[in-house]
Design an enzyme around this catalytic site. Sequence first.
Site, PDB file in Angstrom:
ATOM      1  N   TYR A 260       0.836  -1.204   0.000  1.00  0.00           N
ATOM      2  CA  TYR A 260       0.000   0.000   0.000  1.00  0.00           C
ATOM      3  C   TYR A 260       0.872   1.255   0.000  1.00  0.00           C
ATOM      4  O   TYR A 260       0.672   2.161  -0.825  1.00  0.00           O
ATOM      5  CB  TYR A 260      -0.904  -0.027   1.235  1.00  0.00           C
ATOM      6  CG  TYR A 260      -1.923   1.086   1.284  1.00  0.00           C
ATOM      7  CD1 TYR A 260      -3.015   1.093   0.424  1.00  0.00           C
ATOM      8  CD2 TYR A 260      -1.799   2.130   2.202  1.00  0.00           C
ATOM      9  CE1 TYR A 260      -3.961   2.107   0.478  1.00  0.00           C
ATOM     10  CE2 TYR A 260      -2.742   3.150   2.262  1.00  0.00           C
ATOM     11  CZ  TYR A 260      -3.822   3.132   1.395  1.00  0.00           C
ATOM     12  OH  TYR A 260      -4.758   4.145   1.443  1.00  0.00           O
TER      13      TYR A 260
HETATM   14  N1  NAD Z   1     -10.244   5.728   4.269  1.00  0.00           N
HETATM   15  C1  NAD Z   1      -9.041   6.174   4.647  1.00  0.00           C
HETATM   16  O1  NAD Z   1      -8.747   6.372   5.816  1.00  0.00           O
HETATM   17  C2  NAD Z   1      -8.032   6.476   3.587  1.00  0.00           C
HETATM   18  C3  NAD Z   1      -6.843   7.080   3.980  1.00  0.00           C
HETATM   19  C4  NAD Z   1      -5.901   7.392   3.014  1.00  0.00           C
HETATM   20  C5  NAD Z   1      -6.166   7.085   1.705  1.00  0.00           C
HETATM   21  N2  NAD Z   1      -7.327   6.498   1.348  1.00  0.00           N
HETATM   22  C6  NAD Z   1      -7.549   6.197  -0.059  1.00  0.00           C
HETATM   23  O2  NAD Z   1      -8.767   6.776  -0.473  1.00  0.00           O
HETATM   24  C7  NAD Z   1      -9.341   5.998  -1.516  1.00  0.00           C
HETATM   25  C8  NAD Z   1     -10.765   5.637  -1.151  1.00  0.00           C
HETATM   26  O3  NAD Z   1     -10.730   4.878   0.052  1.00  0.00           O
HETATM   27  P1  NAD Z   1     -12.055   4.494   0.851  1.00  0.00           P
HETATM   28  O4  NAD Z   1     -11.672   4.463   2.271  1.00  0.00           O
HETATM   29  O5  NAD Z   1     -13.189   5.338   0.408  1.00  0.00           O
HETATM   30  O6  NAD Z   1     -12.225   2.975   0.382  1.00  0.00           O
HETATM   31  P2  NAD Z   1     -13.518   2.103  -0.015  1.00  0.00           P
HETATM   32  O7  NAD Z   1     -13.079   0.687   0.021  1.00  0.00           O
HETATM   33  O8  NAD Z   1     -14.683   2.512   0.789  1.00  0.00           O
HETATM   34  O9  NAD Z   1     -13.769   2.531  -1.528  1.00  0.00           O
HETATM   35  C9  NAD Z   1     -12.869   2.188  -2.529  1.00  0.00           C
HETATM   36  C10 NAD Z   1     -13.657   1.915  -3.798  1.00  0.00           C
HETATM   37  O10 NAD Z   1     -12.722   1.596  -4.838  1.00  0.00           O
HETATM   38  C11 NAD Z   1     -13.311   0.597  -5.626  1.00  0.00           C
HETATM   39  N3  NAD Z   1     -12.276  -0.114  -6.358  1.00  0.00           N
HETATM   40  C12 NAD Z   1     -11.307  -0.919  -5.849  1.00  0.00           C
HETATM   41  N4  NAD Z   1     -10.577  -1.431  -6.844  1.00  0.00           N
HETATM   42  C13 NAD Z   1     -11.090  -0.950  -7.996  1.00  0.00           C
HETATM   43  C14 NAD Z   1     -10.777  -1.139  -9.371  1.00  0.00           C
HETATM   44  N5  NAD Z   1      -9.788  -1.957  -9.751  1.00  0.00           N
HETATM   45  N6  NAD Z   1     -11.494  -0.472 -10.301  1.00  0.00           N
HETATM   46  C15 NAD Z   1     -12.518   0.330  -9.929  1.00  0.00           C
HETATM   47  N7  NAD Z   1     -12.891   0.525  -8.655  1.00  0.00           N
HETATM   48  C16 NAD Z   1     -12.177  -0.114  -7.695  1.00  0.00           C
HETATM   49  C17 NAD Z   1     -14.025  -0.303  -4.631  1.00  0.00           C
HETATM   50  O11 NAD Z   1     -15.011  -1.110  -5.266  1.00  0.00           O
HETATM   51  C18 NAD Z   1     -14.607   0.703  -3.658  1.00  0.00           C
HETATM   52  O12 NAD Z   1     -15.923   1.076  -4.021  1.00  0.00           O
HETATM   53  C19 NAD Z   1      -8.422   4.778  -1.695  1.00  0.00           C
HETATM   54  O13 NAD Z   1      -7.518   5.038  -2.745  1.00  0.00           O
HETATM   55  C20 NAD Z   1      -7.668   4.730  -0.386  1.00  0.00           C
HETATM   56  O14 NAD Z   1      -6.413   4.110  -0.526  1.00  0.00           O
HETATM   57  C21 NAD Z   1      -8.263   6.163   2.264  1.00  0.00           C
END
Ligand code: NAD
Length: 245
Positions: free
Chosen positions: A152
């Site tokens: 990651y």
């Molecule tokens: N939630 C946190 O605390 C946090 C912190 C830092 C970064 N992020 C980043 O923010 C982004 C969103 O995270 P989140 O917490 O909303 O996650 P989440 O799991 O709720 O949503 C992620 C979405 O991405 C979709 N996805 C995954 N692989 C995919 C693919 N190959 N093609 C199309 N769609 C795909 C999933 O189906 C899901 O709906 C991510 O990139 C994550 O790494 C999140």
Amino acid sequence: MTYPEGYTAAVVGAASGIGRAVAERLARAGVRVACLDRHDPAEVAAGIGGGAVAQALDITDAAACERTIGGLWTRFGKLDALVNCAGVVGRTNIISEDVDHDDFETVVRINLTGALFLSQPALRRMRETGYGRILHVASIAGKEGNAGMAAYSASKAGLIGLVKVMGKEYAESGVTVNALSPAVIRTPMVAALPDAQVKYMTDKIPMKRCGELDEAAAMIGWIVSPECGFTTGFTFDMTGGRAVY
Ligand SMILES: NC(=O)c1ccc[n+]([C@@H]2O[C@H](COP(=O)([O-])OP(=O)(O)OC[C@H]3O[C@@H](n4cnc5c(N)ncnc54)[C@H](O)[C@@H]3O)[C@@H](O)[C@H]2O)c1
């Protein structure tokens, strides 16, 4: 936040978490939104209304990204903003010597290679029209490196690098490419992590709390608006004071 009449945006990862919150917020502000996700985002699009459309898309499929972005261009007549919130954490709590190679490649393929596949058809068309806003959601893990999260952290560091390059390459074209680097945001993805991993992350946040979905959506909404016009290649911070550079 206000947007020009007829502003259009594609939000990838819109079926859940940050992407869903961004799609809902943009739609509320009058933006015509396309909800894209590998899990069919039809329910989200139907819920937000405002002419929002939904399409399944796996961003690890370059041809599908080309077809989908091209199709949106035909449908909307243009695409002003592309927000990429698709991402996976992969296996965690594993030190580097034990990292599973297949898991590492899967995470990099989605978080980094997928971001390239998604950006390419948008960059080409936005450059030709002379306007565009692209925002990829990276992570504090990409800046600092979270122990136990090699795949990651490496994939998000790569994404930050990719955004720097794209920002510079398209700087004179009217197209900006930026990243957002959140610490922990309260989403389903975070809820699925082991408690020890979440504590490890929130303990490092001076505000001693998770960020909220509304806070992330508000910041992204502004970054992909016309008002955010003199910043590109940059990784915006959203870490409650953890990263101050
Ligand atoms: N939630 C946190 O605390 C946090 C912190 C830092 C970064 N992020 C980043 O923010 C982004 C969103 O995270 P989140 O917490 O909303 O996650 P989440 O799991 O709720 O949503 C992620 C979405 O991405 C979709 N996805 C995954 N692989 C995919 C693919 N190959 N093609 C199309 N769609 C795909 C999933 O189906 C899901 O709906 C991510 O990139 C994550 O790494 C999140």
